[in-house]
Write a protein that holds these residues in place. Structure first.
Motif, short mmCIF file in Angstrom:
data_model
loop_
_atom_site.label_atom_id
_atom_site.label_comp_id
_atom_site.label_asym_id
_atom_site.label_seq_id
_atom_site.Cartn_x
_atom_site.Cartn_y
_atom_site.Cartn_z
N LEU A 148 0.80 -1.22 0.00
CA LEU A 148 0.00 0.00 0.00
C LEU A 148 0.83 1.28 0.00
N LYS A 149 2.13 1.18 0.28
CA LYS A 149 2.98 2.36 0.27
C LYS A 149 3.51 2.60 -1.15
N ASN A 150 3.39 3.84 -1.61
CA ASN A 150 3.88 4.26 -2.93
C ASN A 150 3.02 3.78 -4.11
N ASN A 151 1.91 3.08 -3.85
CA ASN A 151 1.10 2.62 -4.97
C ASN A 151 0.47 3.78 -5.73
N CYS A 152 0.24 4.91 -5.02
CA CYS A 152 -0.35 6.08 -5.69
C CYS A 152 0.60 6.68 -6.72
N THR A 153 1.89 6.47 -6.54
CA THR A 153 2.87 6.94 -7.52
C THR A 153 2.64 6.25 -8.86
N PHE A 154 2.50 4.93 -8.82
CA PHE A 154 2.24 4.17 -10.04
C PHE A 154 0.93 4.62 -10.69
N CYS A 155 -0.11 4.69 -9.87
CA CYS A 155 -1.44 5.00 -10.41
C CYS A 155 -1.48 6.39 -11.03
N GLY A 156 -0.87 7.37 -10.34
CA GLY A 156 -0.88 8.74 -10.85
C GLY A 156 -0.16 8.88 -12.17
N VAL A 157 1.01 8.26 -12.26
CA VAL A 157 1.80 8.33 -13.49
C VAL A 157 1.10 7.61 -14.64
N PHE A 158 0.63 6.39 -14.38
CA PHE A 158 -0.05 5.62 -15.42
C PHE A 158 -1.36 6.29 -15.86
N ARG A 159 -2.08 6.83 -14.89
CA ARG A 159 -3.37 7.44 -15.21
C ARG A 159 -3.20 8.67 -16.10
N ARG A 160 -2.20 9.47 -15.77
CA ARG A 160 -1.98 10.68 -16.57
C ARG A 160 -1.69 10.32 -18.03
N GLN A 161 -0.80 9.34 -18.23
CA GLN A 161 -0.48 8.95 -19.60
C GLN A 161 -1.66 8.26 -20.27
N ALA A 162 -2.41 7.48 -19.50
CA ALA A 162 -3.57 6.79 -20.07
C ALA A 162 -4.61 7.79 -20.57
N LEU A 163 -4.81 8.88 -19.83
CA LEU A 163 -5.76 9.91 -20.27
C LEU A 163 -5.29 10.55 -21.58
N ASP A 164 -3.99 10.82 -21.66
CA ASP A 164 -3.46 11.40 -22.90
C ASP A 164 -3.62 10.44 -24.08
N ARG A 165 -3.40 9.17 -23.81
CA ARG A 165 -3.53 8.18 -24.88
C ARG A 165 -4.98 8.03 -25.30
N GLY A 166 -5.89 8.08 -24.32
CA GLY A 166 -7.31 8.01 -24.64
C GLY A 166 -7.77 9.23 -25.43
N ALA A 167 -7.24 10.40 -25.05
CA ALA A 167 -7.59 11.63 -25.76
C ALA A 167 -7.09 11.57 -27.20
N ALA A 168 -5.89 11.01 -27.39
CA ALA A 168 -5.35 10.86 -28.75
C ALA A 168 -6.19 9.88 -29.55
N LEU A 169 -6.66 8.82 -28.90
CA LEU A 169 -7.50 7.83 -29.57
C LEU A 169 -8.81 8.46 -30.05
N LEU A 170 -9.35 9.38 -29.23
CA LEU A 170 -10.60 10.06 -29.59
C LEU A 170 -10.38 11.21 -30.56
N LYS A 171 -9.10 11.52 -30.80
CA LYS A 171 -8.74 12.63 -31.70
C LYS A 171 -9.37 13.96 -31.24
N VAL A 172 -9.25 14.22 -29.95
CA VAL A 172 -9.81 15.46 -29.40
C VAL A 172 -8.77 16.57 -29.43
N ASP A 173 -9.26 17.81 -29.30
CA ASP A 173 -8.38 18.98 -29.28
C ASP A 173 -7.99 19.37 -27.86
N LYS A 174 -8.85 19.07 -26.90
CA LYS A 174 -8.61 19.43 -25.50
C LYS A 174 -9.08 18.29 -24.60
N LEU A 175 -8.45 18.23 -23.43
CA LEU A 175 -8.87 17.30 -22.39
C LEU A 175 -9.17 18.13 -21.15
N VAL A 176 -10.38 18.00 -20.60
CA VAL A 176 -10.73 18.76 -19.39
C VAL A 176 -10.86 17.79 -18.21
#
Length: 359
Positions: A148-176
């Protein structure tokens, strides 16, 4: 008669909304301490967000915009309000819901059901990406390995990149995203406590990543968390309210409690902290990291390998703590030596890459 009026004033039964002076107040605004009615609260809440969008030129007509949707109060209210404002003020936006499934049994699977209902309620197309598909790991798997220690580090980093990849997949101009004033004030404090000058210089920006493929916007930058909760409650919005089961020990939680204590003493403290963050000036002698791209996946990075690739490589090699912390060697210190390994080893590494933004 005078006694009756005095009694009425004492009990507060004669009070009216301080904005319209027509209806009985039902709440005291956390941000301003004004006692207002429900209808006026809706109006000022939505109008303040509209003004933030207009004054900061967050959108242009015709843009495709993805809303980071977790099913929680912030993203649910953001999806609802942005949909309403888009219609009311003719923004001309194509809106989408983008959700990330981290693979947390009993938490994310339930919240995604809420997002799926929001898809139907608001008439917004939904895209879901999972850590399992993107990285080959779920957060349940990661926690089993690292605890349980440091697991948020993994999740935060992976989630940020996953959102960018999802936004690219949707071909959007902005992510809010639904980051609110409380979140930003917490981040200012955290970056000061960590001495993270690079993040401190940009954490209060309402739009970030303008030099990258997909800019991110925070329409709730000046919106208090308590008011978001009140809005969701009075509007009877459908949202998921359970906290992540892996986050009780997160470092951010201590900053959050401190912010709440400050708010109780002085509600304006949240906005003052944000203003302080905006006014920070970084000394010209301070060496800032240079923005580049990850050699492995092409994602934005100030190192040769991005943080997600470093963490993922550590997981795949059975060394999950290798990428935690700052400048401790690891992949960014010895990746050249790794490159000299046989082709079979390199192929094994590539089999679970973070992935390029080119879909």
């Amino acid at each position: 008669m005078e006694a009756s009026e005095a009694k009425s004033k004492k009990t507060g039964t004669s009070r009216l909304c301080c904005l319209c002076n027509q209806r009985r107040p039902v709440l005291k605004r956390p941000k301003t301490l004004q006692q207002i009615c429900k209808e006026c609260f809706y109006e000022v809440f939505e109008e303040e967000i509209h003004q933030v969008i207009v004054k900061n030129h967050l959108f242009k007509s015709g843009e495709r915009v993805a809303i980071g949707a977790s099913g929680g109060k912030d993203s649910t209210v953001l999806a609802y309000v942005l949909s309403e404002l888009n219609r009311r003020h003719s923004y001309g936006l194509d809106l989408f819901l983008l959700s990330i499934d981290e693979g947390i049994t009993g938490y994310r699977d339930d919240s995604l059901e809420t997002v799926k209902r929001n898809e139907l309620q608001y008439g917004l197309p939904l895209q879901i990406l999972s850590y399992k598909d993107l990285y080959g790991w779920t957060m349940d798997d990661i926690v089993k390995m690292i605890g349980l220690k440091n697991n948020c580090t993994f999740c935060g980093v992976f989630r940020r990149q996953a959102l960018d990849r999802g936004a690219a997949l949707l071909k959007v101009d902005k992510l809010v995203t639904g980051h609110n004033a409380d979140d930003i004030a917490e981040t200012v404090l955290l970056n000061i406590l960590r001495g993270d000058i690079a993040r401190l210089s940009r954490c209060t920006s309402i739009t970030t990543g303008e030099d990258g493929p997909i800019p991110r916007c925070k329409p709730f930058k000046y919106t208090y968390e308590k008011e978001i909760v009140m809005y969701a409650y009075f509007k009877k919005l459908d949202y998921f309210s359970t906290e992540c089961i892996y986050s009780p020990n997160a470092y951010r939680g201590f900053a959050r409690e401190f912010i709440k204590d400050l708010e109780r003493l002085r509600p304006k403290a949240i906005l003052d902290i944000i203003k302080s963050g905006e006014d920070f000036r970084i000394a010209t002698s301070t060496k800032m990291p240079e923005q580049g791209t990850c050699e492995r996946c092409g994602y934005i990075s100030s190192q040769k390998w991005c943080k997600a690739c470093v963490l993922l490589d550590g997981l795949n090699r059975g060394l999950p703590k290798m990428g935690i912390g700052r400048a401790r060697g690891g992949v960014n210190g010895d990746h050249k030596m790794e490159a000299k390994k046989p082709a079979s080893a390199a192929k094994s590494l590539e089999s679970k890459q973070c992935g390029s933004l080119d879909f």
